[in-house]
Enzyme design. Structure first.
Site, PDB file in Angstrom:
ATOM      1  CB  SER A  63      -0.940   0.017   1.203  1.00 42.60           C
ATOM      2  OG  SER A  63      -2.002  -0.858   0.968  1.00 42.60           O
ATOM      3  CE  LYS A  66      -3.908   0.881  -0.954  1.00 41.97           C
ATOM      4  NZ  LYS A  66      -4.553   0.402   0.273  1.00 41.97           N
ATOM      5  CE1 TYR A 188      -4.699  -0.956  -4.532  1.00 41.43           C
ATOM      6  CE2 TYR A 188      -5.122  -3.320  -4.507  1.00 41.43           C
ATOM      7  CZ  TYR A 188      -4.892  -2.144  -3.837  1.00 41.43           C
ATOM      8  OH  TYR A 188      -4.848  -2.145  -2.461  1.00 41.43           O
ATOM      9  CE1 TYR A 240      -4.617   1.395   4.608  1.00 40.02           C
ATOM     10  CE2 TYR A 240      -3.022   0.269   5.993  1.00 40.02           C
ATOM     11  CZ  TYR A 240      -3.435   0.701   4.762  1.00 40.02           C
ATOM     12  OH  TYR A 240      -2.646   0.441   3.689  1.00 40.02           O
ATOM     13  CB  VAL A 258      -0.081  -5.941   4.117  1.00 39.67           C
ATOM     14  CG1 VAL A 258      -1.317  -5.338   4.741  1.00 39.67           C
ATOM     15  CG2 VAL A 258      -0.256  -6.134   2.623  1.00 39.67           C
TER      16      VAL A 258
HETATM   17  N1  GLN Z   1      -2.294  -5.205  -1.963  1.00 36.78           N
HETATM   18  C1  GLN Z   1      -2.875  -5.122  -0.667  1.00 36.78           C
HETATM   19  C2  GLN Z   1      -4.390  -5.227  -0.742  1.00 36.78           C
HETATM   20  O1  GLN Z   1      -4.974  -4.643  -1.598  1.00 36.78           O
HETATM   21  C3  GLN Z   1      -2.439  -3.826  -0.040  1.00 36.78           C
HETATM   22  C4  GLN Z   1      -2.960  -3.665   1.360  1.00 36.78           C
HETATM   23  C5  GLN Z   1      -2.014  -2.948   2.275  1.00 36.78           C
HETATM   24  O2  GLN Z   1      -0.797  -2.897   2.068  1.00 36.78           O
HETATM   25  N2  GLN Z   1      -2.562  -2.429   3.361  1.00 36.78           N
HETATM   26  O3  GLN Z   1      -5.017  -5.900   0.031  1.00 36.78           O
END
Ligand code: GLN
Length: 304
Positions: A63, A66, A188, A240, A258
Site C-alpha cells: 500500500s 498508493k 492495482y 488506516y 502489508v
Molecule cells: N495489496 C494489498 C491489498 O490490496 C495492499 C494492502 C495494504 O498494504 N494495506 O489488500
C-alpha cells in the site's frame, strides 16, 4: 544531530522484538517471507544516508504504492479529484466495504483500498500506459532504475482479489469507476507488487520532505500546496484505523504496507523507511512503528 548513533541504538533495542506480530497471509506469496528481517534507512535533506540491518533488501511495498499513484494523479487533477474520493480518516480496516454503501460509492480517503482503486482508475484514464508510467515515476523519485514489479506477488494477489474486485464493482455500480474493473485490479495488484529497499523508499519520499521537489532530478513533482495536502492525508489516513495512534506515538506523516514497510517524513529535514514483515492487528509493521516512535522521541523532533 548524530543520526548514526541514534539509529544504531534503536536497531539494537528493537531487534529482539521479533514475534510480536504476524506476517500477512491473505496474499499467499507474502506469507512465504522470512519474518525475522528488519532494516532502517534515514535520508536527510543535506544528503546523508544512515542505514541499519536489512536496509538494502527488496520487499513488497504494497500500500505504500498508493502514495505514488496519488501523487501522479494530483499532478494532473485539481480539486475535481475530491468529488470521487474523500479526505477523512475512515476508522475502518484498509479493505473494508461497509462505509461505501452509506456514502454512495465515494470512499473516505485515497489510502484505504477503495480510495486507492478510485485513484488508480483516474490514473488509467490520464496515462496511456499506466503500469509503465507508475514504474517510471517510482524510479524517478527513488533515483534508482533497479525497481520492478514482482510478477509472482502480483499474480498471487490477483488470484486472491475477490475483496478488491468486490470494491471495484460496487463503486462502479455507483458510477465512481470509469475503467474496466478487471483491468483496474490488474494495474492495482501490479503497483502493490513493486519491490524496493528501505534505502530506495526513503529516497522516494524525499520530494514530500522537500516541499514537492525531487532533490535528485531537481524537478517539481507537486506544488508546495499539493505536497502539503498529500502529507496531511498521510498523517490523517496513512495507517488506516491506527492513524490516530500513529500520530500520537510518532508524529510524522507516513504510509505503511502489508509487506511490512513503513515510510515517514519530517518536512524540510528527512525521510525514514523501516521494514519488518510482522504486522500488528491493523496491518502495520509492529517493529516499524516501534522504531519510528523511538526515533522521534530520541531526536526530539516531530512535526509537532
Ligand atoms: N495489496 C494489498 C491489498 O490490496 C495492499 C494492502 C495494504 O498494504 N494495506 O489488500
Amino acid at each position: 544531530m548524530d543520526y548514526r548513533k541514534i539509529i544504531d541504538e534503536i536497531y539494537r533495542e528493537v531487534k529482539p522484538m521479533f514475534g510480536n506480530g504476524k506476517v500477512a497471509n491473505y496474499i499467499p506469496a507474502l506469507a512465504k517471507v522470512d519474518p525475522k528481517q528488519y532494516g532502517i534507512a534515514v535520508v536527510t535533506v543535506d544528503g546523508q544516508l544512515i542505514g541499519a540491518g536489512d536496509y538494502q533488501k527488496k520487499f513488497s511495498i504494497q500500500s505504500i504504492s498508493k502514495v505514488f499513484t496519488l501523487a501522479m494523479v494530483m499532478r494532473h487533477m485539481g480539486s475535481d479529484l475530491w468529488r470521487y474520493v474523500g479526505r477523512e480518516p475512515s476508522g475502518s480496516p484498509f479493505n473494508s466495504l461497509v462505509q461505501l454503501e452509506h456514502e454512495h460509492g465515494i470512499p473516505r480517503n485515497p489510502f484505504i483500498n477503495a480510495g486507492a482503486l478510485v485513484v488508480t482508475d483516474k490514473l488509467m484514464s490520464l496515462y496511456d500506459r499506466p503500469k509503465e508510467s507508475i514504474l517510471r515515476f517510482v524510479r524517478d523519485v527513488a533515483d534508482s532504475e533497479d525497481i520492478y514489479f514482482d510478477n509472482e506477488v502480483a499474480r498471487s494477489e490477483q488470484e486472491h482479489a475477490s475483496r478488491n474486485l468486490a470494491l471495484g464493482y460496487f463503486m462502479k455500480s455507483f458510477g465512481n469507476i470509469e475503467n474496466n474493473v478487471d483491468s483496474l485490479i490488474d494495474v492495482y495488484c501490479n503497483q502493490c507488487s513493486i519491490t524496493m529497499t528501505c534505502e530506495e523508499l526513503a529516497r522516494s519520499f524525499m520530494f514530500l520532505a522537500n516541499h514537492g521537489i525531487n532533490p535528485y532530478r531537481h524537478d517539481r513533482i507537486l506544488s508546495i500546496s499539493r505536497s502539503k495536502r498529500l502529507n496531511a492525508l498521510m498523517l490523517t489516513c496513512g495507517f488506516y484505523d491506527e492513524s490516530g495512534d500513529f500520530a500520537f506515538r510518532v508524529g510524522m506523516p507516513g504510509k505503511s504496507g502489508v509487506g511490512g514497510g513503513v515510510v515517514a517524513i519530517i518536512p524540510g529535514r528527512l525521510s525514514i523507511a523501516v521494514w519488518s514483515p510482522e504486522l500488528d492487528k491493523h496491518g502495520n509493521s509492529f517493529m516499524g512503528i516501534e522504531t519510528l516512535e523511538r526515533f522521534t522521541t530520541d531526536i526530539g523532533i516531530s512535526i509537532f
